[in-house]
Design a protein around this motif. Structure first.
Motif: not given
Length: 177
Positions: A125-134
């Motif tokens: 599953v590919f899940l676009p993500t924001q704030k990945i470092r957090m």
């Protein structure tokens, strides 16, 4: 997410919160309560008003991958405990039959199934993500014994790949513009 989807999400969260207090209500009862809270007389009225004008254009809803699981306790530990998702719904045709469960977090909804034939183990599953470092820091701080995913810098963005206990992979990715 459109207004109707937001109202449905509110209903799922309401059901989940009430269930934690040993108060079970049906999904339709939760929808009615949300409709009343939003100032509508019933769910049908709320849904029609929230939907607004119907377009003749082709439209697709949110994608919900179906992921094969084999053990409910391990699935809850991984998806809820480690990844921080919350149970959106659970369904069994009878008490001893396989589980079909939805988990959600920050707008992502995953369907987890013990049913043979619903999905194959080894899915990706590919899940676009924001704030990945957090998100990476959150996962790292948990010191999960079965995996410590790295943050990879790839040509298309920053990515974290996790492997669930059933051989499935989820790629969380903050894509570059």
């Amino acid at each position: 997410m459109n207004s109707v989807d937001q109202a449905k999400s509110m209903a799922r969260k309401l059901r989940s919160a009430l269930a934690k207090g040993d108060k079970d209500i049906s999904h339709s009862e939760a929808l009615e309560l949300v409709a009343n809270t939003l100032g509508y007389s019933d769910w049908n009225t709320a849904s029609a008003k929230l939907e607004g004008a119907v377009s003749n254009a082709i439209s697709f809803g949110k994608i919900c991958p179906i992921i094969r699981i084999f053990d409910e306790a391990k699935a809850r530990e991984f998806y809820c405990g480690f990844l921080g998702f919350e149970v959106a719904f659970e369904h069994r045709h009878e008490k001893q039959l396989p589980l079909y469960m939805g988990v959600e977090r920050a707008g992502a909804l995953l369907h987890l199934t013990e049913h043979h034939g619903d999905a194959s183990p080894g899915s990706n599953v590919f899940l676009p993500t924001q704030k990945i470092r957090m998100f990476h820091k959150e996962l790292s701080d948990k010191q999960y014994s079965f995996g410590r995913p790295d943050l990879e810098e790839l040509p298309w963005g920053l990515q974290i790949q996790v492997h669930d206990p059933f051989g499935n992979r989820i790629r969380f990715c903050e894509q570059v513009s």
